[in-house]
Scaffold this motif. Structure first.
Motif, PDB file in Angstrom:
ATOM      1  N   ASP A 223       0.810  -1.224   0.000  1.00  0.00           N
ATOM      2  CA  ASP A 223       0.000   0.000   0.000  1.00  0.00           C
ATOM      3  C   ASP A 223       0.843   1.272   0.000  1.00  0.00           C
ATOM      4  O   ASP A 223       0.453   2.291   0.534  1.00  0.00           O
ATOM      5  CB  ASP A 223      -0.961  -0.008   1.192  1.00  0.00           C
ATOM      6  N   ARG A 224       1.997   1.214  -0.622  1.00  0.00           N
ATOM      7  CA  ARG A 224       2.889   2.362  -0.724  1.00  0.00           C
ATOM      8  C   ARG A 224       2.652   3.066  -2.057  1.00  0.00           C
ATOM      9  O   ARG A 224       2.437   2.395  -3.070  1.00  0.00           O
ATOM     10  CB  ARG A 224       4.348   1.917  -0.637  1.00  0.00           C
ATOM     11  N   PRO A 225       2.719   4.379  -2.094  1.00  0.00           N
ATOM     12  CA  PRO A 225       2.445   5.070  -3.367  1.00  0.00           C
ATOM     13  C   PRO A 225       3.452   4.742  -4.470  1.00  0.00           C
ATOM     14  O   PRO A 225       3.096   4.744  -5.638  1.00  0.00           O
ATOM     15  CB  PRO A 225       2.495   6.550  -3.004  1.00  0.00           C
ATOM     16  N   TYR A 226       4.674   4.463  -4.108  1.00  0.00           N
ATOM     17  CA  TYR A 226       5.696   4.146  -5.109  1.00  0.00           C
ATOM     18  C   TYR A 226       6.367   2.825  -4.745  1.00  0.00           C
ATOM     19  O   TYR A 226       7.580   2.738  -4.652  1.00  0.00           O
ATOM     20  CB  TYR A 226       6.736   5.259  -5.201  1.00  0.00           C
ATOM     21  N   ALA A 227       5.589   1.774  -4.545  1.00  0.00           N
ATOM     22  CA  ALA A 227       6.123   0.482  -4.140  1.00  0.00           C
ATOM     23  C   ALA A 227       7.000  -0.090  -5.254  1.00  0.00           C
ATOM     24  O   ALA A 227       6.544  -0.319  -6.360  1.00  0.00           O
ATOM     25  CB  ALA A 227       4.985  -0.481  -3.822  1.00  0.00           C
ATOM     26  N   MET A 228       8.283  -0.271  -4.938  1.00  0.00           N
ATOM     27  CA  MET A 228       9.218  -0.821  -5.918  1.00  0.00           C
ATOM     28  C   MET A 228      10.307  -1.595  -5.198  1.00  0.00           C
ATOM     29  O   MET A 228      10.621  -1.317  -4.053  1.00  0.00           O
ATOM     30  CB  MET A 228       9.806   0.282  -6.785  1.00  0.00           C
ATOM     31  N   ILE A 229      10.878  -2.571  -5.914  1.00  0.00           N
ATOM     32  CA  ILE A 229      11.929  -3.412  -5.348  1.00  0.00           C
ATOM     33  C   ILE A 229      13.278  -2.716  -5.370  1.00  0.00           C
ATOM     34  O   ILE A 229      14.092  -2.890  -4.477  1.00  0.00           O
ATOM     35  CB  ILE A 229      12.034  -4.737  -6.137  1.00  0.00           C
ATOM     36  N   ASP A 230      13.531  -1.916  -6.398  1.00  0.00           N
ATOM     37  CA  ASP A 230      14.867  -1.361  -6.603  1.00  0.00           C
ATOM     38  C   ASP A 230      14.793   0.077  -7.096  1.00  0.00           C
ATOM     39  O   ASP A 230      13.709   0.635  -7.252  1.00  0.00           O
ATOM     40  CB  ASP A 230      15.656  -2.237  -7.586  1.00  0.00           C
ATOM     41  N   LEU A 231      15.948   0.658  -7.340  1.00  0.00           N
ATOM     42  CA  LEU A 231      16.013   2.049  -7.802  1.00  0.00           C
ATOM     43  C   LEU A 231      15.622   2.210  -9.263  1.00  0.00           C
ATOM     44  O   LEU A 231      15.539   3.328  -9.756  1.00  0.00           O
ATOM     45  CB  LEU A 231      17.424   2.606  -7.572  1.00  0.00           C
ATOM     46  N   PHE A 232      15.375   1.105  -9.956  1.00  0.00           N
ATOM     47  CA  PHE A 232      14.926   1.163 -11.342  1.00  0.00           C
ATOM     48  C   PHE A 232      13.408   1.248 -11.430  1.00  0.00           C
ATOM     49  O   PHE A 232      12.858   1.338 -12.517  1.00  0.00           O
ATOM     50  CB  PHE A 232      15.432  -0.052 -12.128  1.00  0.00           C
ATOM     51  N   GLY A 233      12.723   1.160 -10.316  1.00  0.00           N
ATOM     52  CA  GLY A 233      11.272   1.255 -10.293  1.00  0.00           C
ATOM     53  C   GLY A 233      10.557  -0.053 -10.534  1.00  0.00           C
ATOM     54  O   GLY A 233       9.375  -0.053 -10.872  1.00  0.00           O
TER      55      GLY A 233
ATOM     56  N   LYS B 282       1.614  -8.404  -3.736  1.00  0.00           N
ATOM     57  CA  LYS B 282       1.519  -9.126  -2.458  1.00  0.00           C
ATOM     58  C   LYS B 282       2.142 -10.514  -2.532  1.00  0.00           C
ATOM     59  O   LYS B 282       2.368 -11.150  -1.508  1.00  0.00           O
ATOM     60  CB  LYS B 282       0.068  -9.223  -1.999  1.00  0.00           C
ATOM     61  N   SER B 283       2.463 -10.996  -3.738  1.00  0.00           N
ATOM     62  CA  SER B 283       3.082 -12.309  -3.916  1.00  0.00           C
ATOM     63  C   SER B 283       4.600 -12.278  -3.777  1.00  0.00           C
ATOM     64  O   SER B 283       5.249 -13.318  -3.901  1.00  0.00           O
ATOM     65  CB  SER B 283       2.736 -12.872  -5.298  1.00  0.00           C
ATOM     66  N   LEU B 284       5.178 -11.118  -3.509  1.00  0.00           N
ATOM     67  CA  LEU B 284       6.636 -10.988  -3.431  1.00  0.00           C
ATOM     68  C   LEU B 284       7.222 -11.930  -2.375  1.00  0.00           C
ATOM     69  O   LEU B 284       6.739 -11.997  -1.250  1.00  0.00           O
ATOM     70  CB  LEU B 284       7.028  -9.547  -3.098  1.00  0.00           C
ATOM     71  N   HIS B 285       8.270 -12.646  -2.767  1.00  0.00           N
ATOM     72  CA  HIS B 285       8.992 -13.549  -1.878  1.00  0.00           C
ATOM     73  C   HIS B 285      10.478 -13.341  -2.126  1.00  0.00           C
ATOM     74  O   HIS B 285      10.949 -13.504  -3.246  1.00  0.00           O
ATOM     75  CB  HIS B 285       8.594 -14.999  -2.167  1.00  0.00           C
ATOM     76  N   ILE B 286      11.215 -12.968  -1.092  1.00  0.00           N
ATOM     77  CA  ILE B 286      12.645 -12.686  -1.200  1.00  0.00           C
ATOM     78  C   ILE B 286      13.400 -13.619  -0.259  1.00  0.00           C
ATOM     79  O   ILE B 286      13.054 -13.729   0.925  1.00  0.00           O
ATOM     80  CB  ILE B 286      12.962 -11.225  -0.819  1.00  0.00           C
ATOM     81  N   VAL B 287      14.436 -14.274  -0.778  1.00  0.00           N
ATOM     82  CA  VAL B 287      15.316 -15.110   0.044  1.00  0.00           C
ATOM     83  C   VAL B 287      16.728 -14.559  -0.096  1.00  0.00           C
ATOM     84  O   VAL B 287      17.258 -14.452  -1.207  1.00  0.00           O
ATOM     85  CB  VAL B 287      15.268 -16.593  -0.389  1.00  0.00           C
ATOM     86  N   GLU B 288      17.325 -14.176   1.035  1.00  0.00           N
ATOM     87  CA  GLU B 288      18.682 -13.619   1.044  1.00  0.00           C
ATOM     88  C   GLU B 288      19.602 -14.562   1.809  1.00  0.00           C
ATOM     89  O   GLU B 288      19.267 -15.015   2.900  1.00  0.00           O
ATOM     90  CB  GLU B 288      18.697 -12.264   1.742  1.00  0.00           C
TER      91      GLU B 288
END
Length: 126
Positions: A10-20, A25-31
């Motif tokens: 629910d962020r106005p500019y929801a993005m993963i990286d600086l490239f936009g 809601k399906s985002l899954h990140i494993v670090e």
């Protein structure tokens, strides 16, 4: 290993990286973070030097201590057709970072150079 799901969308500019790059809601990140020796990362350093512009210059080639390497996998079926991975290699910088405010260090170095109050229990919880 850090496994992340449930990132707010629910962020106005929801993005993963600086490239936009957007996410859903399906985002899954494993670090996965590891300390690596120079011999383990020298191929990655050589490729980085050849393929990327190094805005602080070549800070990698002469370092022979430990390197921090991050391997990240990102999947989001709402945005990508397949999971993708990346490996990032970090070298220690020349600066020493000051410790920030935490329960062991109540000094607000970054803000106004004063001490702050930390939450305290009335009795130990152990």
């Amino acid at each position: 290993m850090i496994d992340t799901v449930g990132v707010k969308t629910d962020r106005p500019y929801a993005m993963i990286d600086l490239f936009g790059t957007p996410y859903t809601k399906s985002l899954h990140i494993v670090e996965r973070y590891r300390l690596r020796e120079y011999d383990d990362v020298k191929d990655a350093i050589g490729r980085n030097k050849k393929e990327n512009w190094l805005f602080t210059g070549d800070v990698f080639s002469n370092h022979r201590g430990k390197f921090l390497q991050l391997h990240v996998t990102i999947e989001d079926e709402g945005v990508f057709t397949t999971p993708w991975t990346a490996t990032l290699t970090y070298v220690p910088g020349p600066d020493v970072l000051a410790e920030a405010v935490c329960a062991e260090n109540l000094h607000q170095y970054y803000y106004d150079n004063s001490d702050t109050k930390a939450p305290q229990a009335d009795k130990p919880d152990f």
